[in-house]
Design an enzyme around this catalytic site. Structure first.
Site, PDB file in Angstrom:
ATOM      1  N   LYS A 116       1.102  -1.302   0.014  1.00  0.00           N
ATOM      2  CA  LYS A 116      -0.003   0.207  -0.029  1.00  0.00           C
ATOM      3  C   LYS A 116       0.639   1.063  -0.176  1.00  0.00           C
ATOM      4  O   LYS A 116       0.428   2.307  -0.760  1.00  0.00           O
ATOM      5  CB  LYS A 116      -0.950   0.233   1.023  1.00  0.00           C
ATOM      6  CG  LYS A 116      -2.011  -0.863   1.360  1.00  0.00           C
ATOM      7  CD  LYS A 116      -3.353  -0.501   2.288  1.00  0.00           C
ATOM      8  CE  LYS A 116      -3.730  -2.055   3.231  1.00  0.00           C
ATOM      9  NZ  LYS A 116      -4.008  -2.354   2.035  1.00  0.00           N
ATOM     10  N   GLU A 200      -2.359   7.078   7.852  1.00  0.00           N
ATOM     11  CA  GLU A 200      -3.056   7.378   7.174  1.00  0.00           C
ATOM     12  C   GLU A 200      -4.272   8.620   8.246  1.00  0.00           C
ATOM     13  O   GLU A 200      -4.362   8.260   9.905  1.00  0.00           O
ATOM     14  CB  GLU A 200      -4.208   6.916   6.482  1.00  0.00           C
ATOM     15  CG  GLU A 200      -3.284   6.647   5.245  1.00  0.00           C
ATOM     16  CD  GLU A 200      -4.393   5.754   4.257  1.00  0.00           C
ATOM     17  OE1 GLU A 200      -5.261   5.650   5.167  1.00  0.00           O
ATOM     18  OE2 GLU A 200      -3.950   5.008   3.411  1.00  0.00           O
ATOM     19  N   HIS A 235     -13.135  -3.164   9.946  1.00  0.00           N
ATOM     20  CA  HIS A 235     -12.260  -2.563   8.380  1.00  0.00           C
ATOM     21  C   HIS A 235     -13.246  -3.426   7.329  1.00  0.00           C
ATOM     22  O   HIS A 235     -12.285  -3.387   6.899  1.00  0.00           O
ATOM     23  CB  HIS A 235     -11.075  -2.040   8.956  1.00  0.00           C
ATOM     24  CG  HIS A 235     -11.158  -1.243   9.112  1.00  0.00           C
ATOM     25  ND1 HIS A 235     -11.753   0.112   9.584  1.00  0.00           N
ATOM     26  CD2 HIS A 235     -10.898  -1.031  10.649  1.00  0.00           C
ATOM     27  CE1 HIS A 235     -11.032   0.462  10.775  1.00  0.00           C
ATOM     28  NE2 HIS A 235     -10.459  -0.065  11.461  1.00  0.00           N
ATOM     29  N   ARG A 292      -7.082  -7.925  -8.974  1.00  0.00           N
ATOM     30  CA  ARG A 292      -7.579  -9.430  -8.667  1.00  0.00           C
ATOM     31  C   ARG A 292      -8.667  -9.286  -8.758  1.00  0.00           C
ATOM     32  O   ARG A 292      -9.654  -7.975  -8.707  1.00  0.00           O
ATOM     33  CB  ARG A 292      -7.375 -10.214  -7.642  1.00  0.00           C
ATOM     34  CG  ARG A 292      -7.711  -9.547  -6.136  1.00  0.00           C
ATOM     35  CD  ARG A 292      -8.133  -9.774  -4.777  1.00  0.00           C
ATOM     36  NE  ARG A 292      -7.859  -9.588  -3.134  1.00  0.00           N
ATOM     37  CZ  ARG A 292      -8.590  -8.677  -2.709  1.00  0.00           C
ATOM     38  NH1 ARG A 292      -9.918  -8.913  -3.246  1.00  0.00           N
ATOM     39  NH2 ARG A 292      -8.989  -8.165  -1.735  1.00  0.00           N
TER      40      ARG A 292
END
Ligand code: ADP
Ligand code: ADP
Ligand code: MG
Length: 687
Positions: A116, A200, A235, A292
Site C-alpha cells: 500500500k 493515514e 474494516h 484481482r
C-alpha cells in the site's frame, strides 16, 4: 480461449469460477486440501487433485503443489480466485515459468500494488488524489510518532501488505499510538509475513466507493462503474451495493477516470479494483488497488449484465475486452450480503461447527446465491468463515433492498453461529433504507443491530419449548414402539395414527404430572420455562407470563402449534446444544441449558477466562495479582489470523495467568483465573 483451467481456490469463489467455465465449455480442475476432499467445489469441477493437509499454508498456499497439479492434469491456465495466492507475484511468475497462464495482471503490477505504501507513492506521482498520511520507508517509533503528530489524530495505522481489514488500528491520540503500532505490526507479520506499516489520517464517517476496472493487453481499458462498500465491520465489507446511492454521473466519471489513470500507471491487465475513500464533502482519495477479482464483484455483474470471470478468462487468453466503455450501462440496483460463520454478539468473532441444517431460498432472476458449503459441512478454523453471498437485483434500490430482506429471512442455518440475523437487521434498518450509509454505520446503529436488541417474542420462545418437550415425547414414543407396546390395530394408545404428528400431542404420558421444565438462553436472556401438558392442550409458562396452546405437534424438523389462538408453523432444528426456530422470515437460536451441567460448569470455572477458539497467546497485558476494572484488556490471542483481545468480564483480580506469550491454546482452554470483585463462591444456578 482455454480448453482446461485449474482453479486454485476453494469455497464460494471456486464454485463460482467453475460455473462460468462450464458455461463456456472449459474443463476445470479443482485442487483441495485433505479437509475438503468432498467439498462442493471439488464436486463441481471435472477433475480434482489433492494438494496437502488442511492448513492453508500446506495446501491452498502451496504454489509449488498447485503448479504441479496444473501440469499433471494438462491445464493451460490457473485462476487464483481471491485471497490465497491471488495477489502473490511470485506465484504469478511461477505459473509463467511453468508455461501456464496466470489469470490476473502481470507480476510487476501485483508487486507495485501489493505494498500500500508503494502504491500510494506511485499514485501520488500519477496525479491520483491519495489519503493524507505517511508511507515512507522508516519504521522506527520516533519517526512514526512524529508523522502521526504531523498528520493529526485520529490516525489510522495500516499494514502496508494488508488486506481483508487485517493489521489496522485506530489511534485517537499519542497515548494510543504505541499499542496500535505494536498490535498492527504483530497482526501484519502473522497474516502477511510483513510488518511494514503506514499511517493515514483517519477520516470520520467516510464512504468506501470503489471502481471496477478492466484492461486488456491491446491497450483497451474500461471501468464498470462503482460499488459502495461502506457497510463494514472490523474494516471489512459485509453488505455492498451498486450503483452507489447519490453518486451523480459527473462524479462517477471523475472517479472512473482516476481509477483508469491508476491502472495505466502500472501497465495493468485483467480485472482490478481501485478503492477510494470518499469524505462527507464528496472529495475522493485513493486508498488501495486490489489486483484481482473482488469478493463483491457480483453486484457489478448484476447491474451490467456481464460475467466478470468470463471477461477475466478472455483477457487472459489474449482476446480484446468484450465491450467498450460506451457500450456499458447501469441497469437497476444490486446488493450483496456476506453471510459469515461468526458471532455478532461477540464482536463478530469467527465461529466454527457443523452446518447441521442449511437451506437457502431458490435462485432466480432477482436472487443469486454464491456458496461453497452444503448441509453437513464443517466450518473449521483453517479457512475464511464466509459461508455464502446473497446477491439481489431489482429496478430500484428500494425494491432490491426489500428482496434482500426477504432473501435473508428465507435462509435457515443451524449448528453454527452466523451473522444472518444481523444482516437482516441491517437490511431492514430505516437508516439503511434511507441510504444514510458510511463506514461508521454498524458502530452507530450497533444497539439496533445486535441480537440482544431483538429478543425472541414469547410466541417463538414457546415454540422452542414445545419443540423440545415434543421431541422428548417422540423419543419416548419410539422407545415404546421398539418395546412393542403397540395396540393390535398398530397404533399407539391415545392416538389414531402413529405416523400423524398430532399423535405426539399428549406428551403428558411422559411424566406423571405432565410438567416439563425447559431452560434456554436467548442471547443474554435466560428463559426458565415450564410446559404443562394437559389432555388436549398445553400451557407454556414463560418468565413473562403463560401462553395457552390449543394443540401442537412436531414433525421432522418442523413444529406446528396454535398459540393463544394463532396457528404457527415453523422449522425447528435441534442440534446438540441448541434449538433453532425459523418462523415468519426470522431465525432464532436458543442454547439449551442443562441446569445440572450449567451448575457444574460454573463451579468448575469460577471466574476463569477461556479461549474462544484455538489460537496462540501473543501478549499478556497484566501481571498476576493485578486488580483491574471491567473491560480492561488482559491478554491478546491470535486466531484465524486476527487478534482477539480478552478483557476483564467485571471489576476484579487477575489470580493467575496460565499461558506465556507464544503458547498455543486449545479452544476452551482457561487462559486466566479471574476473581470477580466481592465474589466469594461461584453463583449458584439451581435446576
Ligand atoms: P474484497 O477486498 O475482495 O472486497 P475483503 O477485503 O473482505 O474482500 O476480503 C478479501 C480477502 O479476504 C481476501 O484477500 C482473502 O484473504 C479473504 N477471503 C475472503 N473470502 C474468502 C474466501 N471465500 N476464500 C478465500 N479467501 C477469502
Ligand atoms: P484492506 O486491504 O484491508 O481492504 P483498506 O486500506 O482497503 O484495507 O481499508 C479497509 C477499510 O478501512 C476501508 O474500506 C475503510 O472503511 C477503512 N479505512 C481505510 N482507510 C481509512 C481512512 N484513512 N480513514 C477511515 N477509514 C479508513
Ligand atoms: Mg481494501
Amino acid at each position: 480461449m482455454f480448453s482446461k483451467i485449474l482453479i486454485a481456490n476453494r469455497g464460494e469463489i471456486a464454485c463460482r469460477i467453475a460455473r462460468t467455465a462450464r458455461r463456456l465449455g472449459i474443463r476445470t480442475v479443482a485442487v483441495h486440501s485433505e479437509a475438503d476432499a468432498s467439498a462442493r467445489h471439488v464436486r463441481l469441477a471435472d477433475e480434482a487433485v489433492a494438494i496437502g493437509p488442511a492448513p492453508a499454508k500446506a495446501s491452498y498456499l502451496n504454489g509449488r503443489a498447485i503448479v504441479a497439479a496444473a501440469q499433471l492434469t494438462g491445464c493451460e491456465a490457473i485462476h487464483p480466485g481471491y485471497g490465497f495466492l491471488s495477489e502473490n507475484a511470485g506465484f504469478a511468475e511461477a505459473c509463467t515459468r511453468a508455461g501456464l497462464v496466470f489469470v490476473g495482471p502481470p507480476a510487476a503490477a501485483i508487486r507495485s500494488m501489493g505494498s500500500k505504501s508503494e502504491a500510494k507513492r506511485l499514485m501520488e506521482r500519477a496525479g491520483v488524489p491519495i489519503v493524507a498520511g505517511y508511507h515512507g520507508e522508516a519504521q522506527d517509533e520516533a519517526t512514526l510518532a512524529a508523522e502521526a503528530a504531523r498528520i493529526g489524530y485520529p490516525v489510522l495505522v495500516k499494514a502496508s501488505a494488508g488486506g481483508g481489514g487485517k493489521g489496522m488500528r485506530v489511534a485517537t491520540g499519542p497515548s494510543e499510538l504505541g499499542a496500535a503500532l505494536a498490535s498492527a505490526r504483530r497482526e501484519a507479520e502473522s497474516a502477511f509475513g510483513d510488518g511494514k506499516l503506514l499511517l493515514e489520517k483517519y477520516l470520520e464517517r467516510p464512504r468506501h466507493i470503489e471502481i471496477q476496472i478492466f484492461c486488456d493487453r491491446h491497450g483497451n481499458a474500461v471501468h464498470l462503474f462503482e460499488r459502495d462498500c461502506s457497510i463494514q465491520r472490523r474494516h471489512q465489507k459485509v453488505i455492498e451495493e451498486a450503483p452507489a446511492p447519490g453518486l451523480d454521473s459527473a462524479q462517477r466519471a471523475r472517479m472512473g477516470e482516476a481509477a483508469l489513470t491508476a491502472a495505466r500507471a502500472i501497465g495493468y491487465e485483467g480485472a482490478g479494483t481501485v478503492e477510494f475513500i470518499v469524505a462527507a464533502d464528496g472529495t475522493f482519495h485513493f486508498m488501495e488497488m486490489n489486483t484481482r477479482l473482488q469478493v463483491e464483484h457480483p453486484v457489478t455483474e448484476m447491474i451490467t449484465g456481464q460475467d466478470l470471470v468470463e471477461w477475466q478468462l478472455r483477457v487472459a487468453a489474449g482476446e480484446t475486452l468484450p465491450l467498450a466503455q460506451d457500450r456499458l450501462a447501469i441497469s437497476g440496483h444490486a446488493f450483496e450480503a456476506r453471510l459469515y460463520a461468526e458471532d455478532p454478539a461477540r464482536d463478530f468473532l469467527p465461529a466454527t461447527g457443523t452446518l447441521a441444517h442449511l437451506q437457502f431460498p431458490a435462485e432466480g432472476r432477482h436472487l443469486r446465491i454464491d456458496t461453497g458449503v452444503e448441509e453437513g459441512d464443517k466450518v473449521s478454523v483453517h479457512y475464511d468463515p464466509m459461508l455464502a453471498k446473497l446477491i439481489v437485483w431489482d429496478e430500484t434500490r428500494e425494491a432490491a433492498r426489500q428482496r434482500l430482506v426477504d432473501a435473508l429471512g428465507a435462509c435457515e442455518i443451524a449448528g453454527v453461529a452466523t451473522n444472518l440475523a444481523f444482516l437482516g437487521a441491517v437490511a431492514a434498518h430505516p437508516a439503511f433504507a434511507a441510504a444514510e450509509i458510511d463506514t461508521g454505520f454498524i458502530e452507530r446503529h450497533r444497539a439496533d443491530l445486535l441480537p440482544d436488541a431483538r429478543p425472541a417474542p414469547d410466541r417463538i420462545a414457546a415454540l422452542a419449548c414445545l419443540a423440545l418437550v415434543l421431541e422428548r415425547a417422540r423419543a419416548a414414543q419410539s422407545a415404546l414402539w421398539r418395546a412393542g407396546e403397540r395396540q393390535t390395530d398398530g397404533t399407539f394408545a391415545g392416538s389414531a395414527d402413529p405416523r400423524s404428528p398430532w399423535a405426539f400431542g399428549d406428551g403428558f404420558r411422559l411424566n406423571q404430572d405432565g410438567r416439563h421444565a425447559v431452560h434456554l438462553q436467548d442471547g443474554t436472556r435466560r428463559i426458565d420455562a415450564v410446559v404443562r401438558a394437559r389432555p388436549g392442550h398445553y400451557v407454556v409458562e414463560l418468565p413473562g407470563g403463560a401462553l395457552e396452546v390449543a394443540r401442537a405437534f412436531a414433525g421432522e424438523r418442523t413444529i406446528e402449534a396454535e398459540i393463544a389462538g394463532t396457528r404457527t408453523v415453523a422449522r425447528a432444528v435441534r442440534t446438540e446444544r441448541e434449538i433453532a426456530i425459523f418462523a415468519e422470515g426470522k431465525s432464532h437460536r436458543f442454547a439449551i441449558l442443562d441446569p445440572l451441567a450449567v451448575a457444574a460448569e460454573a463451579e468448575a470455572e469460577g471466574g476463569s477466562l477461556r479461549a474462544p477458539m484455538p489460537g496462540k497467546v501473543v501478549d499478556v497485558l497484566v501481571a498476576e495479582g493485578a486488580r483491574v476494572a471491567r473491560g480492561t484488556p488482559l491478554l491478546i490471542l491470535e486466531a484465524m489470523k486476527m487478534e482477539h483481545t480478552i478483557r476483564a468480564p467485571a471489576d476484579g483480580t487477575v489470580e493467575k495467568v496460565k499461558f506465556a506469550p507464544g503458547s498455543q491454546v486449545e479452544e476452551g482452554a482457561e487462559l486466566i483465573a479471574f476473581r470477580v470483585e466481592g465474589e466469594t463462591a461461584p453463583e449458584e444456578i439451581g435446576p
